[in-house]
Scaffold this motif. Structure first.
Motif, PDB file in Angstrom:
ATOM      1  N   THR A 170     -16.127  -7.795   5.015  1.00  0.00           N
ATOM      2  CA  THR A 170     -15.484  -6.533   5.342  1.00  0.00           C
ATOM      3  C   THR A 170     -15.920  -6.019   6.707  1.00  0.00           C
ATOM      4  OG1 THR A 170     -15.894  -6.088   3.022  1.00  0.00           O
ATOM      5  CG2 THR A 170     -14.818  -4.371   4.275  1.00  0.00           C
ATOM      6  N   THR A 194      -4.244  -6.031   6.869  1.00  0.00           N
ATOM      7  CA  THR A 194      -5.369  -5.514   6.123  1.00  0.00           C
ATOM      8  C   THR A 194      -5.761  -6.632   5.168  1.00  0.00           C
ATOM      9  OG1 THR A 194      -6.185  -3.695   4.783  1.00  0.00           O
ATOM     10  CG2 THR A 194      -3.986  -4.497   4.293  1.00  0.00           C
ATOM     11  N   ILE A 211     -11.057  -4.896   2.701  1.00  0.00           N
ATOM     12  CA  ILE A 211     -10.800  -3.672   3.474  1.00  0.00           C
ATOM     13  C   ILE A 211     -10.088  -2.640   2.605  1.00  0.00           C
ATOM     14  CG2 ILE A 211      -9.443  -2.747   5.387  1.00  0.00           C
ATOM     15  CD1 ILE A 211     -11.591  -4.243   6.576  1.00  0.00           C
ATOM     16  N   GLN A 212      -9.112  -3.127   1.857  1.00  0.00           N
ATOM     17  CA  GLN A 212      -8.354  -2.250   0.970  1.00  0.00           C
ATOM     18  C   GLN A 212      -9.270  -1.618  -0.091  1.00  0.00           C
ATOM     19  OE1 GLN A 212      -4.343  -2.306   1.085  1.00  0.00           O
ATOM     20  NE2 GLN A 212      -5.519  -0.426   0.988  1.00  0.00           N
ATOM     21  N   GLN A 260       0.844  -1.195   0.000  1.00  0.00           N
ATOM     22  CA  GLN A 260       0.000   0.000   0.000  1.00  0.00           C
ATOM     23  C   GLN A 260       0.884   1.252   0.000  1.00  0.00           C
ATOM     24  OE1 GLN A 260      -2.490   1.700  -0.500  1.00  0.00           O
ATOM     25  NE2 GLN A 260      -3.888   1.667   1.238  1.00  0.00           N
ATOM     26  N   VAL A 271     -13.700  -4.518   9.857  1.00  0.00           N
ATOM     27  CA  VAL A 271     -13.657  -3.091  10.184  1.00  0.00           C
ATOM     28  C   VAL A 271     -13.894  -2.915  11.680  1.00  0.00           C
ATOM     29  CG1 VAL A 271     -14.841  -0.903   9.868  1.00  0.00           C
ATOM     30  CG2 VAL A 271     -14.379  -2.343   7.899  1.00  0.00           C
ATOM     31  N   TYR A 297     -12.497  -1.218   0.139  1.00  0.00           N
ATOM     32  CA  TYR A 297     -13.374  -0.272   0.826  1.00  0.00           C
ATOM     33  C   TYR A 297     -12.671   1.043   1.091  1.00  0.00           C
ATOM     34  CZ  TYR A 297     -15.707   1.778   4.874  1.00  0.00           C
ATOM     35  OH  TYR A 297     -16.296   2.638   5.741  1.00  0.00           O
ATOM     36  N   GLN A 298     -11.406   0.934   1.524  1.00  0.00           N
ATOM     37  CA  GLN A 298     -10.656   2.138   1.861  1.00  0.00           C
ATOM     38  C   GLN A 298     -10.384   2.976   0.609  1.00  0.00           C
ATOM     39  OE1 GLN A 298      -6.958   2.657   1.640  1.00  0.00           O
ATOM     40  NE2 GLN A 298      -7.002   4.508   2.934  1.00  0.00           N
ATOM     41  N   SER A 353      -6.210  -2.721   9.943  1.00  0.00           N
ATOM     42  CA  SER A 353      -5.510  -1.490   9.573  1.00  0.00           C
ATOM     43  C   SER A 353      -5.856  -1.180   8.133  1.00  0.00           C
ATOM     44  CB  SER A 353      -4.009  -1.689   9.692  1.00  0.00           C
ATOM     45  OG  SER A 353      -3.737  -2.413  10.852  1.00  0.00           O
ATOM     46  N   THR A 354      -6.167   0.078   7.844  1.00  0.00           N
ATOM     47  CA  THR A 354      -6.471   0.403   6.463  1.00  0.00           C
ATOM     48  C   THR A 354      -5.215   0.773   5.701  1.00  0.00           C
ATOM     49  OG1 THR A 354      -7.014   2.590   7.251  1.00  0.00           O
ATOM     50  CG2 THR A 354      -8.844   1.105   6.779  1.00  0.00           C
TER      51      THR A 354
END
Lengths: 419, 271
Positions: free
Chosen positions: A345, A369, A373-374, A173, A349, A376-377, A354-355
């Motif tokens: 997800t 993560t 989640i990724q 990321q 959350v 969504y973020q 961790s995002t």
């Protein structure tokens, strides 16, 4: 009655009113309705794929802060310089503070050439995607886009780009969409699912065996069965709350790894892969139990009788005959449950995934993560480039899901054939 | 569930030379509150074929299954009275049904081979019961005894489910005798088979009766008349519970029955 036979095929027309045209109209109406539902489903699926693929590929206008050509030394292009030359470029273009920070993170003398080159690109060249266009626009609106780039972003280059690239899979990321990847998310998803399978499968099958083979029919057993069925319908966010209370907070010493001396007890917390895996295990446990129960119940009684008739104990009968026969069914249910878990997800959350982490998860006690989640973020970020990243990550998630399902189906077929 | 594993007969079983192999005394079997068979008293002769006949629902199969505690697989079933095997009541609290079923084997109405190879089907029962001899020999011997060896010797490693219905049923008999039981219970073993396969099973029973005591439930009166030495006729009483009407040598039951109901049944007046 015989006097009344006057239909084309004969028959007592006063006793029966066949009403054939009416019955046929009803049949046609239902037929059309079912066809319509199928078509709606297909349209929805196509729309999903269209959106995802449309966003995953397309044109980008790239603007470099410093053109790589201007960094060439004595005619040698930037990509082929030596380590020392990269360090010199960094020193010349970065502020002394930033330069020292990178050096203290990892001394420049110890860094690989690839690492230095990436750093030069990231910090000096700084390619920025000033604007992106999706796939369809790239095909049909190319001329308009080119005029727009020439007008609005002088100096920017228009490039066709796939957002799913080997680099996208390999990079962690990052805050810049040009550099961000899903590596940490993929690893996080795989670790989490591994823990989920390892926990939920034995517990689920064990519970199903107990409920089907050992438990006597009583009100307590019925109550447990009913509750398991109901638990399968509980919203997943509730399981997130449960996981937060039990694994993250309650068993923090265990899930953070502090109890095993693997983490510093003063800073470690329970928001780890282990907590996530266990929470998802809780989530799919009812599904697994119900499904395994069905599979065990479907094993013919004659098979059990044959085994008992030879003087087998209950355990020998279960282990050697009931379970092998039920295994394909159990695996099918496991595939479905895992597919559900991998896309979850909300509970993650809640338990605090961790995002934004750039470090690979290195075990059950790592922060993590996951792909959903990724995604969504990224979708909640304002820059439009992240939407392309999210679409690319969705493709990766779908591919991961398909791979896992395929291997599970192959495994299941192997067991079915053996039986 | 964890009953002591107590041998119900001495470790070295005396050859069952006694006149009677197994004996029911005042035996009733219940399904929940329903009494399916009532007060059965019956002595089954050693190394003979005994047939249970009677109309549907008269409790023949239930009675048969009471002889090796197979009814207990149905959660609500229980038995009252005694079944004596070598003088020991197999329903005594310290007797493990697992031990009973190894001594008193069973063949079912529908052939139910395990979904494994032919070899494994025969060997499995012996394996779990701790057979220490030469397994390949035991398998061959069991298959020879059921006249199946020549048909399957080249495909022992193939799935048992590929065999024909009659072969499957003979395989199930081979599987049953591979654990060296005293008694073999057969629950309508030929009812799903064609006449030729049926005849083979009957011939086989004759062969096996030289070494084993056989009890067979059958719907087919010709089969009982042809194949059995003794016949027991059961009938539902007014409470729908199966009762033993008449028991004796087959020839006598079929030619000079003492009970009018037996005569009505075997002459086809009902049932």
């Amino acid at each position: 009655m015989s006097a009344e036979t006057n239909g084309p095929l004969g028959g007592a027309e006063q006793t029966f009113d066949a009403g054939l045209p009416q019955r046929k109209r009803v049949a046609v109406a239902w037929h059309t309705l079912f066809l319509a539902s199928t078509i709606i489903g297909v349209i929805a699926l196509t729309a999903l794929l269209y959106t995802v693929i449309n966003q995953s590929f397309g044109l980008v206008a790239v603007q470099n802060r410093i053109e790589p050509a201007s960094l060439a030394v004595d005619g040698v292009p930037l990509a082929q310089l030596t380590q020392e030359q990269y360090v010199a470029i960094l020193q010349a273009n970065l502020s002394p503070g930033v330069f020292r920070r990178y050096d203290s993170e990892q001394p420049f003398t110890e860094r690989s050439r690839e690492n230095l080159y990436a750093l030069v690109l990231e910090r000096v060249v700084q390619p920025r995607y000033v604007k992106t266009w999706p796939l369809i626009a790239a095909f049909f609106d190319r001329a308009a886009i080119e005029t727009e780039v020439a007008r609005d972003f002088p100096g920017a280059k228009l490039v066709f780009r796939s957002w799913v690239t080997p680099d996208f899979l390999r990079s962690p990321q990052a805050s810049a969409p040009e550099l961000a990847g899903v590596r940490t998310a993929i690893l996080g998803s795989l670790w989490t699912i591994l823990i989920t399978i390892l926990t939920a499968l034995p517990i689920g099958v064990g519970a199903a065996i107990y409920l089907e083979e050992y438990a006597r029919a009583s009100w307590a057993t019925r109550l447990i069965r009913t509750n398991i069925t109901n638990l399968a319908g509980v919203p997943s966010i509730i399981y997130g709350m449960l996981g937060l209370a039990i694994f993250v907070r309650g068993a923090e010493a265990l899930t953070s790894g502090a109890a095993f001396g693997l983490a510093d007890p003063t800073t470690a917390n329970g928001r780890t892969i282990l907590s996530a895996g266990l929470t998802l295990a809780l989530l799919i446990l009812p599904l697994l139990i119900i499904n395994a129960q069905e599979a065990i119940r479907a094993v013919p009684r004659s098979l059990r009788q044959a085994s008992y008739g030879l003087g087998a104990t209950q355990w020998q009968t279960i282990w050697r005959h009931v379970l092998p026969s039920a295994l394909p069914g159990i695996l099918t249910g496991t595939i479905l449950a895992i597919s559900r878990a991998i896309g979850e997800t909300a509970p993650l959350v809640v338990i605090g995934a961790s995002t934004f982490i750039v470090v690979d998860p290195n075990g059950p006690f790592a922060k993590f993560t996951t792909l959903p989640i990724q995604i969504y973020q990224w979708t909640s970020r304002p820059q439009p480039q992240f939407r392309n990243l999210a679409a690319a990550a969705i493709l990766v998630l779908l591919a991961l899901l398909l791979t896992m399902n395929t291997s599970a189906v192959l495994l299941r077929n192997r067991y079915s054939r053996r039986a | 569930m964890f009953a002591n594993h107590q041998p119900i007969v001495p470790a070295t079983i005396p050859a069952p030379n006694g006149e009677y192999a197994i004996e029911a005394q005042g035996l009733s079997v219940f399904y929940g509150g329903f009494r399916a068979v009532k007060d059965i008293a019956l002595k089954v002769r050693t190394r003979k074929i005994t047939a249970f006949i009677g109309p549907s629902g008269c409790g023949k199969s239930t009675l048969l299954r009471a002889f090796n505690r197979m009814n207990e697989l149905i959660p609500t079933a229980h038995a009252a009275g005694a079944v004596l095997y070598h003088g020991q009541d197999i329903y005594a609290p310290d007797v493990d049904p697992v031990e009973v079923r190894r001594r008193i084997g069973m063949v079912f109405q529908k052939a139910n081979p395990f979904p494994k190879t032919i070899y494994e089907n025969v060997a499995w029962g012996a394996t779990i019961n701790g057979y220490r001899g030469n397994m390949a020999e035991l398998v061959e011997q069991s298959l020879r005894q059921t006249a199946l060896w020549d048909e399957v010797k080249d495909k022992l490693q193939q799935s048992a489910l590929a065999l024909s219905g009659g072969q499957q049923q003979r395989l199930c008999i081979a599987r049953a005798i591979a654990v060296k039981p005293d008694i073999i219970l057969m629950d309508e073993p030929a009812s799903a088979l064609d006449p030729i396969a049926t005849l083979k099973i009957e011939e086989l029973m004759r062969e096996l009766a030289q070494n084993y005591t056989i009890i067979i439930v059958t719907h087919n009166m010709q089969q009982a008349a042809r194949a059995s030495d003794f016949t027991a006729f059961l009938l539902m009483d007014s409470d729908r519970a199966g009762t033993l009407i008449e028991y004796g040598p087959t020839r006598q039951i079929f030619t000079r029955p003492t009970d009018q109901r037996t005569e009505d049944y075997i002459t086809g007046r009902f049932g």
